[in-house]
Design a protein around this motif. Structure first.
Motif, PDB file in Angstrom:
ATOM      1  N   ASP A 212      52.278  50.398  43.163  1.00  0.00           N
ATOM      2  CA  ASP A 212      51.575  49.979  41.860  1.00  0.00           C
ATOM      3  C   ASP A 212      52.626  50.330  41.098  1.00  0.00           C
ATOM      4  O   ASP A 212      53.952  49.832  40.694  1.00  0.00           O
ATOM      5  CB  ASP A 212      50.894  51.805  41.763  1.00  0.00           C
ATOM      6  N   ARG A 213      52.293  49.639  39.402  1.00  0.00           N
ATOM      7  CA  ARG A 213      53.139  49.680  38.441  1.00  0.00           C
ATOM      8  C   ARG A 213      53.869  51.017  38.299  1.00  0.00           C
ATOM      9  O   ARG A 213      55.473  50.594  38.438  1.00  0.00           O
ATOM     10  CB  ARG A 213      52.335  49.943  37.081  1.00  0.00           C
TER      11      ARG A 213
ATOM     12  N   HIS B   9      52.664  42.102  36.127  1.00  0.00           N
ATOM     13  CA  HIS B   9      51.921  40.865  37.275  1.00  0.00           C
ATOM     14  C   HIS B   9      50.056  41.244  37.128  1.00  0.00           C
ATOM     15  O   HIS B   9      49.917  41.275  37.110  1.00  0.00           O
ATOM     16  CB  HIS B   9      52.429  41.465  38.807  1.00  0.00           C
TER      17      HIS B   9
ATOM     18  N   ASP C 205      43.500  39.364  36.331  1.00  0.00           N
ATOM     19  CA  ASP C 205      43.896  41.348  35.849  1.00  0.00           C
ATOM     20  C   ASP C 205      43.061  42.171  35.561  1.00  0.00           C
ATOM     21  O   ASP C 205      43.599  43.164  35.755  1.00  0.00           O
ATOM     22  CB  ASP C 205      44.747  40.822  34.295  1.00  0.00           C
ATOM     23  N   ASP C 206      41.599  41.263  35.453  1.00  0.00           N
ATOM     24  CA  ASP C 206      40.346  42.601  34.977  1.00  0.00           C
ATOM     25  C   ASP C 206      39.560  42.881  36.071  1.00  0.00           C
ATOM     26  O   ASP C 206      38.564  43.438  36.415  1.00  0.00           O
ATOM     27  CB  ASP C 206      40.532  42.795  33.875  1.00  0.00           C
TER      28      ASP C 206
ATOM     29  N   GLU D   5      46.877  41.529  38.904  1.00  0.00           N
ATOM     30  CA  GLU D   5      46.060  42.568  39.043  1.00  0.00           C
ATOM     31  C   GLU D   5      45.291  42.102  40.974  1.00  0.00           C
ATOM     32  O   GLU D   5      45.081  42.728  42.057  1.00  0.00           O
ATOM     33  CB  GLU D   5      45.130  43.642  38.453  1.00  0.00           C
TER      34      GLU D   5
ATOM     35  N   ARG E 109      43.741  43.060  46.141  1.00  0.00           N
ATOM     36  CA  ARG E 109      44.386  44.198  45.003  1.00  0.00           C
ATOM     37  C   ARG E 109      46.104  43.792  45.620  1.00  0.00           C
ATOM     38  O   ARG E 109      46.929  44.460  46.203  1.00  0.00           O
ATOM     39  CB  ARG E 109      44.541  45.601  44.337  1.00  0.00           C
ATOM     40  N   TRP E 110      46.688  44.237  44.265  1.00  0.00           N
ATOM     41  CA  TRP E 110      48.347  43.862  44.091  1.00  0.00           C
ATOM     42  C   TRP E 110      48.917  45.223  44.398  1.00  0.00           C
ATOM     43  O   TRP E 110      49.687  45.301  45.613  1.00  0.00           O
ATOM     44  CB  TRP E 110      48.988  43.589  42.405  1.00  0.00           C
ATOM     45  N   SER E 111      48.468  46.424  44.217  1.00  0.00           N
ATOM     46  CA  SER E 111      48.371  47.290  45.100  1.00  0.00           C
ATOM     47  C   SER E 111      48.803  47.886  46.119  1.00  0.00           C
ATOM     48  O   SER E 111      49.547  48.554  46.708  1.00  0.00           O
ATOM     49  CB  SER E 111      48.481  48.452  44.057  1.00  0.00           C
TER      50      SER E 111
ATOM     51  N   ALA F  10      51.503  43.187  31.420  1.00  0.00           N
ATOM     52  CA  ALA F  10      51.179  42.847  32.568  1.00  0.00           C
ATOM     53  C   ALA F  10      52.556  41.889  33.520  1.00  0.00           C
ATOM     54  O   ALA F  10      52.011  40.718  32.752  1.00  0.00           O
ATOM     55  CB  ALA F  10      49.902  42.008  33.357  1.00  0.00           C
TER      56      ALA F  10
END
Length: 250
Positions: free
Chosen positions: A180-181, A52, A35-36, A54, A74-76, A50
């Motif tokens: 993105d989110r 998903h 996540d980070d 990151e 990265r997810w985005s 969260a």
């Protein structure tokens, strides 16, 4: 010719078959999620904060190469927001789809001579985008969705499936479903509103109609028994008249 015809796409299974059959593959490490970017786990679970992971990473080994290929994505940058089908799958199973995408990126970097520019079906590629958007991406220009339009409010205000369809077409045309989110949340809002409209329409179609006479007609009175048609005094008078008539005949 469409630019998408230049993209060769395969399943992750087909890619692994090519890699394994080459005799050059020397193993793949476990896929890890974060996540980070600091704490990494092989098993990831969503939380209230969260939906998903990151980041995802993996190592791929090639025979004769001392250092493995380590890839972090990265997810985005990978989320297929432009495809309703694939974005829905990513939302439901983030570990599965995010994980195989990072493996695909690592395979491509490690075995470029075998795979060339092959991609798996859900991977984002600039050549999948409209020509104007692709040119802007190649030139390094940022392609952002308009910020003056409240897409979420419009989806929530939609009253028919046709309105949802029209809004989704417009949103995809301007790439409002950003990777993105915010884009994920917007897509979820549209999907939930569509589901709510479908359930409402189904409830209405299956409801039993009320009887037509319920509000306009009064209940029918019960029919009295035959002996109650005449008051008692009337019956007595009739018996008396009958006796007189009988005596007169005699």
């Amino acid at each position: 010719m469409s630019t998408t015809e230049l993209i060769e796409k395969k399943t992750i299974g087909e890619v692994e078959h090519i890699v394994h059959a080459s005799g050059e593959w020397d193993g793949t490490g476990p896929v890890e999620f974060s996540d980070d970017g600091v704490v990494w786990l092989q098993a990831w679970a969503p939380t209230a904060d969260a939906a998903h992971p990151e980041f995802a990473r993996v190592e791929v080994y090639r025979k004769g190469v001392r250092i493995p290929t380590t890839v972090t994505i990265r997810w985005s940058e990978q989320y297929p927001a432009a495809s309703e089908e694939w974005s829905g799958k990513w939302d439901r199973s983030p570990m599965r789809h995010f994980g195989r995408t990072v493996r695909m990126v690592a395979f491509r970097q490690t075995f470029r001579d075998l795979l060339g520019d092959i991609r798996i079906e859900e991977e984002i590629d600039e050549r999948d985008l409209p020509a104007a958007v692709a040119d802007a991406a190649v030139a390094g220009a940022a392609v952002a969705a308009p910020t003056t339009r409240d897409w979420a409010a419009e989806f929530l205000a939609a009253e028919t499936i046709e309105q949802i369809d029209a809004l989704e077409t417009e949103a995809r045309a301007v790439r409002a479903f950003t990777p993105d989110r915010a884009g994920t949340d917007l897509h979820r809002t549209a999907r939930n509103q569509r589901k709510a409209l479908v359930e409402s329409a189904w409830a209405i179609s299956t409801a039993e109609p009320a009887p037509a006479f319920a509000a306009t007609e009064s209940p029918v009175a019960e029919r009295p028994a035959p002996r109650d048609y005449l008051p008692p005094q009337n019956r007595a008078d009739r018996r008396k008249a009958a006796r007189k008539k009988k005596g007169a005949r005699r």
